[in-house]
Design an enzyme around this catalytic site. Sequence first.
Site, mmCIF file in Angstrom:
data_model
loop_
_atom_site.group_PDB
_atom_site.id
_atom_site.type_symbol
_atom_site.label_atom_id
_atom_site.label_comp_id
_atom_site.label_asym_id
_atom_site.label_seq_id
_atom_site.Cartn_x
_atom_site.Cartn_y
_atom_site.Cartn_z
ATOM 1 N N GLU A 54 -10.711 -0.009 -5.022
ATOM 2 C CA GLU A 54 -9.778 0.443 -6.028
ATOM 3 C C GLU A 54 -10.327 0.431 -7.380
ATOM 4 O O GLU A 54 -9.507 0.724 -8.334
ATOM 5 C CB GLU A 54 -8.550 -0.219 -5.712
ATOM 6 C CG GLU A 54 -7.916 -0.242 -4.418
ATOM 7 C CD GLU A 54 -7.394 0.877 -3.974
ATOM 8 O OE1 GLU A 54 -7.100 2.223 -4.719
ATOM 9 O OE2 GLU A 54 -7.302 1.167 -2.575
ATOM 10 N N GLY A 66 0.881 -1.214 0.165
ATOM 11 C CA GLY A 66 0.121 -0.078 0.097
ATOM 12 C C GLY A 66 0.748 1.163 -0.073
ATOM 13 O O GLY A 66 1.995 1.452 0.854
ATOM 14 N N TYR A 67 0.540 2.241 -0.687
ATOM 15 C CA TYR A 67 1.518 3.286 -1.014
ATOM 16 C C TYR A 67 0.414 4.739 -0.820
ATOM 17 O O TYR A 67 0.968 5.871 -0.568
ATOM 18 C CB TYR A 67 2.412 3.572 -2.239
ATOM 19 C CG TYR A 67 1.090 3.334 -3.645
ATOM 20 C CD1 TYR A 67 0.858 2.140 -4.089
ATOM 21 C CD2 TYR A 67 0.620 4.665 -3.936
ATOM 22 C CE1 TYR A 67 0.087 2.134 -4.975
ATOM 23 C CE2 TYR A 67 -0.453 4.467 -5.103
ATOM 24 C CZ TYR A 67 -0.391 3.265 -5.618
ATOM 25 O OH TYR A 67 -1.272 3.316 -6.849
ATOM 26 N N GLY A 68 -0.764 4.633 -0.523
ATOM 27 C CA GLY A 68 -1.834 5.846 -0.716
ATOM 28 C C GLY A 68 -2.639 5.405 0.864
ATOM 29 O O GLY A 68 -2.113 5.394 1.986
ATOM 30 N N SER A 69 -4.157 5.522 0.508
ATOM 31 C CA SER A 69 -4.750 5.412 1.718
ATOM 32 C C SER A 69 -4.516 3.827 2.500
ATOM 33 O O SER A 69 -4.877 3.791 3.645
ATOM 34 C CB SER A 69 -6.529 5.562 1.401
ATOM 35 O OG SER A 69 -6.519 4.294 0.485
HETATM 36 C C1 SIN Z 1 -2.837 2.340 -2.233
HETATM 37 O O1 SIN Z 1 -3.323 3.172 -1.187
HETATM 38 O O2 SIN Z 1 -1.785 1.633 -2.123
HETATM 39 C C2 SIN Z 1 -3.786 2.738 -3.739
HETATM 40 C C3 SIN Z 1 -4.063 4.116 -3.716
HETATM 41 C C4 SIN Z 1 -5.265 4.613 -2.571
HETATM 42 O O3 SIN Z 1 -6.047 3.804 -2.368
HETATM 43 O O4 SIN Z 1 -5.047 5.508 -2.066
#
Ligand code: SIN
Length: 188
Positions: free
Chosen positions: A99, A25-28
């Site tokens: 997503e 995960g890189y965002g939320s």
């Molecule tokens: C993520 O968090 O890895 C994907 C983008 C998001 O859902 O913010």
Amino acid sequence: MTLDTRLINQQRMPIDDSAELWLFGYGSLIWKAGFDYLERRPAHIEGWARRFWQASHDHRGTPEAPGRVVTLIRQPGALCQGMAYRIGGEVLGGLDIREKNGYLRETTLMHFADGSHAEGLLYLATQNNAAFLGDAPLDTMARQIATAQGPSGPNRDYLLNLATALEDLGADDPHVFALADSVSRMKP
Ligand code: SIN
């Protein structure tokens, strides 16, 4: 414009409910898991930069007034700090829904702090998807984020929660921190 990637994802990378895998995960997904996991570990990936270049019509904005959320852009030498989760395959159905606005399942090599690595699945919104916005002046992006809101809440919360989570991870992310600084100065 919206694009629902649920079916594409299940066809392009089918994964059994009984499988066990790593998710990056890189965002939320760093600060709001919202699913059961077996293990959670900070990790980074190489050659990718995090950017607020993807529109959100379903979570942090609406079709009429989309918000901006993150995706990854290929950038040689870049390092993207995030969170790895060891999960059961049954978790992916819910993640595909979350997503669905343009993100595709991809695999990546994740590096852990102890020097070990593992393959992980991530959700990537490429520039070919209908909700890809791309770059814009910092002020324009900040204004959009400061004003947009959707069913999951204000877009500014998504940005500020991400900035706090990245600070906690000791991550260096000038793009996110500059946007957070700019949005914090704007009235909600
Ligand atoms: C993520 O968090 O890895 C994907 C983008 C998001 O859902 O913010």
